[in-house]
Design an enzyme around this catalytic site. Sequence first.
Site, PDB file in Angstrom:
ATOM      1  N   HIS A  34      13.252  34.862 -12.351  1.00  0.00           N
ATOM      2  CA  HIS A  34      12.095  35.356 -11.606  1.00  0.00           C
ATOM      3  C   HIS A  34      12.488  35.769 -10.183  1.00  0.00           C
ATOM      4  CE1 HIS A  34       7.754  35.927 -11.807  1.00  0.00           C
ATOM      5  NE2 HIS A  34       7.669  35.512 -10.560  1.00  0.00           N
TER       6      HIS A  34
ATOM      7  N   ARG B 117      12.950  39.401  -9.840  1.00  0.00           N
ATOM      8  CA  ARG B 117      11.681  40.111  -9.603  1.00  0.00           C
ATOM      9  C   ARG B 117      11.338  40.092  -8.112  1.00  0.00           C
ATOM     10  NH1 ARG B 117       6.475  41.399 -11.848  1.00  0.00           N
ATOM     11  NH2 ARG B 117       4.730  40.344 -10.833  1.00  0.00           N
TER      12      ARG B 117
ATOM     13  N   HIS C 277       0.151  42.886  -9.662  1.00  0.00           N
ATOM     14  CA  HIS C 277      -0.636  41.877  -8.952  1.00  0.00           C
ATOM     15  C   HIS C 277      -2.106  42.284  -8.896  1.00  0.00           C
ATOM     16  CE1 HIS C 277       3.064  40.277  -6.510  1.00  0.00           C
ATOM     17  NE2 HIS C 277       3.000  39.781  -7.733  1.00  0.00           N
TER      18      HIS C 277
ATOM     19  N   LYS D 135       0.739  39.557 -17.967  1.00  0.00           N
ATOM     20  CA  LYS D 135      -0.042  38.465 -17.396  1.00  0.00           C
ATOM     21  C   LYS D 135      -1.451  38.956 -17.061  1.00  0.00           C
ATOM     22  CE  LYS D 135       0.152  34.948 -13.768  1.00  0.00           C
ATOM     23  NZ  LYS D 135       0.907  34.442 -12.598  1.00  0.00           N
TER      24      LYS D 135
ATOM     25  N   TYR E  50       6.009  39.225   0.349  1.00  0.00           N
ATOM     26  CA  TYR E  50       7.332  39.837   0.518  1.00  0.00           C
ATOM     27  C   TYR E  50       7.552  40.362   1.934  1.00  0.00           C
ATOM     28  CZ  TYR E  50       7.335  39.276  -4.474  1.00  0.00           C
ATOM     29  OH  TYR E  50       7.255  38.730  -5.730  1.00  0.00           O
TER      30      TYR E  50
ATOM     31  N   ARG F  87       8.664  40.316 -15.320  1.00  0.00           N
ATOM     32  CA  ARG F  87       8.600  38.883 -15.586  1.00  0.00           C
ATOM     33  C   ARG F  87       9.408  38.606 -16.855  1.00  0.00           C
ATOM     34  NH1 ARG F  87       3.119  40.430 -14.613  1.00  0.00           N
ATOM     35  NH2 ARG F  87       2.261  39.535 -12.695  1.00  0.00           N
TER      36      ARG F  87
END
Length: 310
Positions: free
Chosen positions: A249, A252, A275, A185, A284, A160
């Site tokens: 982003h 990524r 995640h 995050k 994805y 990120r």
Amino acid sequence: MTAMIQQATTTPATKETMQVVRNNDIHQLAMIAFQNQLRLLNYSPNTFSSYISWFGIFLRYFPNQRPSKITKDAILQFLLQYRNRPGWSASGQNQLINSIKFFYEKVCRQPALVFDLPRPQKPETLPTVFDEREIAALINAATNLKHKTILCLAYAGGLRISEIVSLKITDIDSKRMVINLRQSKGMKDRVIMLSENLLNMFRTYYKMYRPKIYMFEGQAGRQYSSRSIGLIMQHCKKKAGITKKGSIHAIRHSFATHLLEGGTDILSIKDLLGHNSLRTTMIYTHVSKKHISKIQSPLDKLLPSEYFNI
């Protein structure tokens, strides 16, 4: 109001607070208590700033009311009014609701069900993905070594933008060939692989720029800004002739999609991206060409290929 708001009178208001609640003592106390609780619960700087901004919007709508006494019906009316503003988005409204619920549930200690506010349905959109040639074109478009290294790092590890600017020299472990990402995050640490090519680039970059603390530093040794990285991306896209929408982003997203198409299992990709839920990573599978390219369109079976050589 709550005891926490009463205690907040001893805490100096920040400039940001004063801009939001100027000329209103009750709102000022509410905002200070709001900030204090965010700090006590150790919310990240980005979440802290976002929540304060959204809660300020909420307070400004009720200039003459004590925040702890605003009813759920009044809040629903406010949300309906906000829904009609230019630039409204489901994501923005969800953040607004999060800030309101935080105040009533964490600061005022109201039961969660009292302020169970309806959330807007988010549109289901797919992430932008650059193909390998586009990624190579982006990297080649960067003539400055620092810019090129930033783009290579973003793609090599799927970082990120906040992780890129927060990366420190000490986070690079060349012996174990890993990069340690600290307090990303959700305030989580994680480890990703260190590309050998990227390590060689880091060494060349270090000899040229001699960063002190952060891998990428701006003026006076300060942390490089996210805005600067955004401008790098815009410039390189334009120079590479890439018209596809997508910020840093999107690199990524490309990292994750290319790993999936290359045979990496989805659980490993989930861990590399940091995640919480596999459901987030599963997006994805919808943009990967791995399975789609194996499916033949019925149009190709309907007529011979010579028919379309018009």
